[in-house]
Write a protein that holds these residues in place. Sequence first.
Motif, PDB file in Angstrom:
ATOM      1  N   HIS A 121      67.407  44.259 -65.412  1.00  0.00           N
ATOM      2  CA  HIS A 121      66.081  44.578 -65.930  1.00  0.00           C
ATOM      3  C   HIS A 121      65.315  45.501 -64.994  1.00  0.00           C
ATOM      4  CE1 HIS A 121      67.143  40.975 -68.290  1.00  0.00           C
ATOM      5  NE2 HIS A 121      66.337  41.475 -69.205  1.00  0.00           N
ATOM      6  N   ALA A 153      57.545  47.521 -70.777  1.00  0.00           N
ATOM      7  CA  ALA A 153      56.860  46.283 -71.163  1.00  0.00           C
ATOM      8  C   ALA A 153      57.843  45.291 -71.776  1.00  0.00           C
ATOM      9  CB  ALA A 153      55.729  46.602 -72.139  1.00  0.00           C
ATOM     10  N   ASP A 154      58.675  45.783 -72.714  1.00  0.00           N
ATOM     11  CA  ASP A 154      59.630  44.880 -73.362  1.00  0.00           C
ATOM     12  C   ASP A 154      60.649  44.332 -72.357  1.00  0.00           C
ATOM     13  OD1 ASP A 154      58.338  45.370 -75.736  1.00  0.00           O
ATOM     14  OD2 ASP A 154      59.755  46.914 -76.400  1.00  0.00           O
ATOM     15  N   SER A 213      60.372  44.031 -69.048  1.00  0.00           N
ATOM     16  CA  SER A 213      59.756  43.096 -68.101  1.00  0.00           C
ATOM     17  C   SER A 213      59.466  41.757 -68.771  1.00  0.00           C
ATOM     18  CB  SER A 213      58.474  43.695 -67.537  1.00  0.00           C
ATOM     19  OG  SER A 213      57.540  43.961 -68.579  1.00  0.00           O
ATOM     20  N   HIS A 214      59.075  41.786 -70.060  1.00  0.00           N
ATOM     21  CA  HIS A 214      58.838  40.528 -70.774  1.00  0.00           C
ATOM     22  C   HIS A 214      60.138  39.725 -70.901  1.00  0.00           C
ATOM     23  CE1 HIS A 214      57.181  37.694 -73.648  1.00  0.00           C
ATOM     24  NE2 HIS A 214      58.198  37.949 -74.452  1.00  0.00           N
ATOM     25  N   GLU A 215      61.220  40.405 -71.254  1.00  0.00           N
ATOM     26  CA  GLU A 215      62.506  39.703 -71.358  1.00  0.00           C
ATOM     27  C   GLU A 215      62.954  39.176 -70.002  1.00  0.00           C
ATOM     28  OE1 GLU A 215      67.115  40.552 -72.724  1.00  0.00           O
ATOM     29  OE2 GLU A 215      65.502  41.874 -73.419  1.00  0.00           O
ATOM     30  N   LEU A 239      61.015  38.279 -67.522  1.00  0.00           N
ATOM     31  CA  LEU A 239      60.208  37.101 -67.207  1.00  0.00           C
ATOM     32  C   LEU A 239      60.667  35.880 -68.003  1.00  0.00           C
ATOM     33  CD1 LEU A 239      56.638  38.679 -67.004  1.00  0.00           C
ATOM     34  CD2 LEU A 239      58.011  37.783 -65.128  1.00  0.00           C
ATOM     35  N   THR A 240      61.049  36.086 -69.254  1.00  0.00           N
ATOM     36  CA  THR A 240      61.535  34.963 -70.063  1.00  0.00           C
ATOM     37  C   THR A 240      62.810  34.369 -69.471  1.00  0.00           C
ATOM     38  OG1 THR A 240      60.568  35.939 -72.061  1.00  0.00           O
ATOM     39  CG2 THR A 240      62.294  34.272 -72.361  1.00  0.00           C
TER      40      THR A 240
END
Length: 402
Positions: free
Chosen positions: A211, A241-242, A244-246, A248-249
């Motif tokens: 990522h 954004a997408d 980094s969100h994944e 973090l998940t």
Amino acid sequence: MPIGTGSPLRRLSAFNPVILDGALAFLLVVGTWLWDFYGPHLGRSPDLLSVTLTLIANGPLALRRRAPLTVLVISTMASLTYHVLGYHLALNTIGMLVALYTVGAHRSWKPSLAGAALAVPVWTYASALQDDVVFTIDDDVVLWSALVQSVLLAACALGTGVSRRLLAGRTRQLADLADQLRKEQDAAAARAVTRERVRIARELHDVVAHHMSVISVQAGLGRFVALSDPATAHAALGVIADTSHEALTEMRRLLSILRIEANDEDEGLYTTMPGLQNLDVLAERVRAAGLPVKVTIKGQAQPLPPGLELCVYRIVQESLTNVLKHAGHACAEVRVSYAPASLTVRVTDNGAAPATRGGYTGGHGLIGMTERVRLYQGTIITGRLPQGGFEVLATFPLPPPE
């Protein structure tokens, strides 16, 4: 009924053995003196010599656990002298019994048999004299009766002592085994912790490396075209954004392994792991980062164990990450092939092949992939292609269909 912590027997066992044995010897000496002076007489009246012999026959029992055979010899000789001199025929035999029991409880079978051979004649002699005085029966019957009684008494004393010795030995063995088991359990727990740490470290490497590589590439692209091509810069920010969100998940799911509790409301989210069904999403994210990727699946798809699916996903993810980071302008292809007894995963690219390819030779990428494949009894081959580019080929054996 089980013995409680504060029971009299438990409190008594906490005393020094010498104190307990000294108290036993004192009671036997004093009790024998009182019986000899104030009880019915079966022989010579007590005097200073009888008092001394009684003290010698019972007093050494205070040291019976330190020198059991010596105490038995002293007690037996004093008792024999006491009876030969014609003193009370029923006294000074209990000390020999206690001493013989102690020999059986603390010594091997040879000293025990020697102690019995020493005590039985004395008991037989005293018992025969007592039967002659009390009963009027044939001398042979008296002798044989006294001998049988003495042998039975010695057998009971030795049997009780040997049983106690064997029980104590078994208790020590069980204590040693329990200690060894505890150490083995601690070692097994330490190995399990180490394996879990390695697994978590491998997962963290895969998540962060992939990522952050995508985010780094897109951030560089966005900065480069921020003024000249705002639309491309905006798209790059969306990918960042997408991604980094994944990331973090996945980090949240991974770290939750260390703190998840029963009945956690998010337990289903935490335990969801990526698999082959997520390859298209992975490829789309890498395409958005600027690397064309083609995904091909051959053969009849089979249900796989979740761990194996995660292993395959991480291998593809790590391979594409390294292509994105080190292959320059290239195209990549992912091919997953199902066979009746095996699963093959091949990731190739046609990019440049520098001396080191993104952790294949100098980092943790190849190490992590190798460990994952080895966990599922598979094989992995990595290397440059003759026509240029790089290849990662992993093969896994599949269980037979049910």
